[in-house]
Scaffold this motif. Sequence first.
Motif, PDB file in Angstrom:
ATOM      1  N   GLY A   1      17.671   1.024  10.235  1.00  0.00           N
ATOM      2  CA  GLY A   1      16.697   2.108  10.356  1.00  0.00           C
ATOM      3  C   GLY A   1      15.321   1.715  10.822  1.00  0.00           C
ATOM      4  O   GLY A   1      14.559   2.559  11.298  1.00  0.00           O
ATOM      5  N   GLY A   2      14.954   0.451  10.693  1.00  0.00           N
ATOM      6  CA  GLY A   2      13.594   0.044  11.025  1.00  0.00           C
ATOM      7  C   GLY A   2      13.265   0.176  12.489  1.00  0.00           C
ATOM      8  O   GLY A   2      12.276   0.821  12.873  1.00  0.00           O
ATOM      9  N   SER A   3      14.099  -0.393  13.354  1.00  0.00           N
ATOM     10  CA  SER A   3      13.784  -0.363  14.784  1.00  0.00           C
ATOM     11  C   SER A   3      13.909   1.046  15.349  1.00  0.00           C
ATOM     12  O   SER A   3      13.139   1.442  16.222  1.00  0.00           O
ATOM     13  CB  SER A   3      14.698  -1.331  15.543  1.00  0.00           C
ATOM     14  N   ILE A   4      14.856   1.806  14.852  1.00  0.00           N
ATOM     15  CA  ILE A   4      15.026   3.178  15.329  1.00  0.00           C
ATOM     16  C   ILE A   4      13.808   4.020  14.949  1.00  0.00           C
ATOM     17  O   ILE A   4      13.293   4.805  15.758  1.00  0.00           O
ATOM     18  CB  ILE A   4      16.321   3.789  14.771  1.00  0.00           C
ATOM     19  N   ALA A   5      13.325   3.851  13.725  1.00  0.00           N
ATOM     20  CA  ALA A   5      12.134   4.590  13.294  1.00  0.00           C
ATOM     21  C   ALA A   5      10.914   4.186  14.112  1.00  0.00           C
ATOM     22  O   ALA A   5      10.090   5.041  14.474  1.00  0.00           O
ATOM     23  CB  ALA A   5      11.885   4.359  11.809  1.00  0.00           C
ATOM     24  N   MET A   6      10.776   2.906  14.416  1.00  0.00           N
ATOM     25  CA  MET A   6       9.644   2.468  15.237  1.00  0.00           C
ATOM     26  C   MET A   6       9.694   3.148  16.602  1.00  0.00           C
ATOM     27  O   MET A   6       8.677   3.630  17.112  1.00  0.00           O
ATOM     28  CB  MET A   6       9.656   0.949  15.404  1.00  0.00           C
ATOM     29  N   HIS A   7      10.862   3.197  17.208  1.00  0.00           N
ATOM     30  CA  HIS A   7      10.999   3.789  18.537  1.00  0.00           C
ATOM     31  C   HIS A   7      10.844   5.304  18.512  1.00  0.00           C
ATOM     32  O   HIS A   7      10.227   5.886  19.418  1.00  0.00           O
ATOM     33  CB  HIS A   7      12.355   3.412  19.142  1.00  0.00           C
ATOM     34  N   ASP A   8      11.385   5.950  17.495  1.00  0.00           N
ATOM     35  CA  ASP A   8      11.438   7.413  17.492  1.00  0.00           C
ATOM     36  C   ASP A   8      10.237   8.076  16.825  1.00  0.00           C
ATOM     37  O   ASP A   8       9.897   9.219  17.155  1.00  0.00           O
ATOM     38  CB  ASP A   8      12.710   7.897  16.786  1.00  0.00           C
ATOM     39  N   GLU A   9       9.597   7.368  15.898  1.00  0.00           N
ATOM     40  CA  GLU A   9       8.575   8.027  15.083  1.00  0.00           C
ATOM     41  C   GLU A   9       7.159   7.486  15.252  1.00  0.00           C
ATOM     42  O   GLU A   9       6.189   8.179  14.939  1.00  0.00           O
ATOM     43  CB  GLU A   9       8.974   7.937  13.598  1.00  0.00           C
ATOM     44  N   ILE A  10       7.026   6.252  15.719  1.00  0.00           N
ATOM     45  CA  ILE A  10       5.687   5.649  15.819  1.00  0.00           C
ATOM     46  C   ILE A  10       5.138   5.852  17.219  1.00  0.00           C
ATOM     47  O   ILE A  10       5.713   5.381  18.200  1.00  0.00           O
ATOM     48  CB  ILE A  10       5.732   4.146  15.463  1.00  0.00           C
ATOM     49  N   LYS A  11       4.030   6.569  17.293  1.00  0.00           N
ATOM     50  CA  LYS A  11       3.445   6.943  18.584  1.00  0.00           C
ATOM     51  C   LYS A  11       2.031   6.383  18.698  1.00  0.00           C
ATOM     52  O   LYS A  11       1.464   5.883  17.730  1.00  0.00           O
ATOM     53  CB  LYS A  11       3.385   8.476  18.723  1.00  0.00           C
ATOM     54  N   GLU A  12       1.464   6.495  19.884  1.00  0.00           N
ATOM     55  CA  GLU A  12       0.061   6.153  20.072  1.00  0.00           C
ATOM     56  C   GLU A  12      -0.783   7.029  19.149  1.00  0.00           C
ATOM     57  O   GLU A  12      -0.597   8.239  19.075  1.00  0.00           O
ATOM     58  CB  GLU A  12      -0.323   6.389  21.534  1.00  0.00           C
ATOM     59  N   GLY A  13      -1.672   6.405  18.393  1.00  0.00           N
ATOM     60  CA  GLY A  13      -2.494   7.120  17.422  1.00  0.00           C
ATOM     61  C   GLY A  13      -1.959   7.057  16.009  1.00  0.00           C
ATOM     62  O   GLY A  13      -2.679   7.401  15.057  1.00  0.00           O
ATOM     63  N   SER A  14      -0.711   6.634  15.825  1.00  0.00           N
ATOM     64  CA  SER A  14      -0.143   6.506  14.477  1.00  0.00           C
ATOM     65  C   SER A  14      -0.892   5.437  13.688  1.00  0.00           C
ATOM     66  O   SER A  14      -1.345   4.429  14.255  1.00  0.00           O
ATOM     67  CB  SER A  14       1.332   6.122  14.552  1.00  0.00           C
ATOM     68  N   LEU A  15      -1.019   5.642  12.394  1.00  0.00           N
ATOM     69  CA  LEU A  15      -1.592   4.638  11.499  1.00  0.00           C
ATOM     70  C   LEU A  15      -0.457   3.937  10.768  1.00  0.00           C
ATOM     71  O   LEU A  15       0.487   4.580  10.301  1.00  0.00           O
ATOM     72  CB  LEU A  15      -2.542   5.282  10.505  1.00  0.00           C
ATOM     73  N   LEU A  16      -0.553   2.615  10.678  1.00  0.00           N
ATOM     74  CA  LEU A  16       0.474   1.816  10.014  1.00  0.00           C
ATOM     75  C   LEU A  16      -0.148   0.924   8.960  1.00  0.00           C
ATOM     76  O   LEU A  16      -1.273   0.421   9.126  1.00  0.00           O
ATOM     77  CB  LEU A  16       1.213   0.945  11.037  1.00  0.00           C
ATOM     78  N   LEU A  17       0.590   0.709   7.898  1.00  0.00           N
ATOM     79  CA  LEU A  17       0.194  -0.236   6.857  1.00  0.00           C
ATOM     80  C   LEU A  17       0.917  -1.544   7.136  1.00  0.00           C
ATOM     81  O   LEU A  17       2.147  -1.576   7.261  1.00  0.00           O
ATOM     82  CB  LEU A  17       0.590   0.312   5.483  1.00  0.00           C
ATOM     83  N   ILE A  18       0.151  -2.637   7.270  1.00  0.00           N
ATOM     84  CA  ILE A  18       0.742  -3.929   7.608  1.00  0.00           C
ATOM     85  C   ILE A  18       0.196  -5.016   6.698  1.00  0.00           C
ATOM     86  O   ILE A  18      -0.784  -4.822   5.976  1.00  0.00           O
ATOM     87  CB  ILE A  18       0.472  -4.316   9.085  1.00  0.00           C
TER      88      ILE A  18
END
Length: 321
Positions: free
Chosen positions: A79-96
């Motif tokens: 699920g990780g790579s699919i979510a990155m491709h499908d849900e994370i867009k320019e402007g998204s905020l991520l916790l790292i």
Amino acid sequence: MNPSLSLIVEVKARHEEALGIATFELADPHGRPLPPFSAGAHIDVQVKEGLIRQYSLCNHSEEQDRYLIGVLRDEASRGGSIAMHDEIKEGSLLLISAPKNHFPLLPAKRTYLLAGGIGITPILCMAERLARTDADFELHYCARSVERMAFGERIKTSSFSDRAHFYVDNDAASPPLELAKLLEEPDADARVYVCGPSGFIDAVLAAGKKCGWPSDRLHTEYFTGAAITTDNDGSFEVRIASSGAAFTVPADKTVYQVLAENGIDIMVSCEQGVCGTCLTRVLEGEPDHRDLYLDDDEHALNDQFTPCCSRAKSKTLVLDL
């Protein structure tokens, strides 16, 4: 929340780098410098609640205004790579997390960099660092097709393009990567770094060892866990040293899962034995090591293991928890 996830970053740009591979440029939302990193480093990314994945940093290690990661869309992933491709867009905020490095670039008279597929991400950062320091190195990059070869143009227009060699599986004109020839003369002052699919890494390691390379000169980073047969798995007991509490781990559950069900928290991330986040000290008993994080010598000590995937050969493991 995982305490290592301490930074909020914004996706400043996203690009389709190659077929099935997207790059994400991450920066502080307020323009502040990011923590420094070294070649071979990675960050933990909370893709969404309860889903943390590791991605190598593939921009130059002297940059502090951004982190660049490349993500392969894997339909067989959890699920990780699919979510990155499908849900994370320019402007998204991520916790790292701040950068971590389990694949450090060490001093060497000569360095061989070998990448398979998306394994180019940490290797590219290493190549740029070695080029910047005028080191003696060569890069060998294998891909299934030109369309799937990320960063090809970046490498071809780089200052080290004359030291880069490309191998494409579906191109009849492409030369094969002759590992036995490449590694035929082990050098005590040289090092080999390899990253990519497990089969690719295993082939490089096998060739290196056959040619006489010592294991401490062959450096690896796996992205996926080892294929393990679980048909003969049985149950065993884990005991908590601080409390004496004991729990049975059945054949169909991991140590981590059983401990979590009983209110004992261990930080985990990849859940495949490749990142080392859950590494736990073993006080008694013999682990059945199934990770790709520890090396053979560390496995032989039997004083730590990865509860996300490893099990027990003895009836009981006493854990330093």
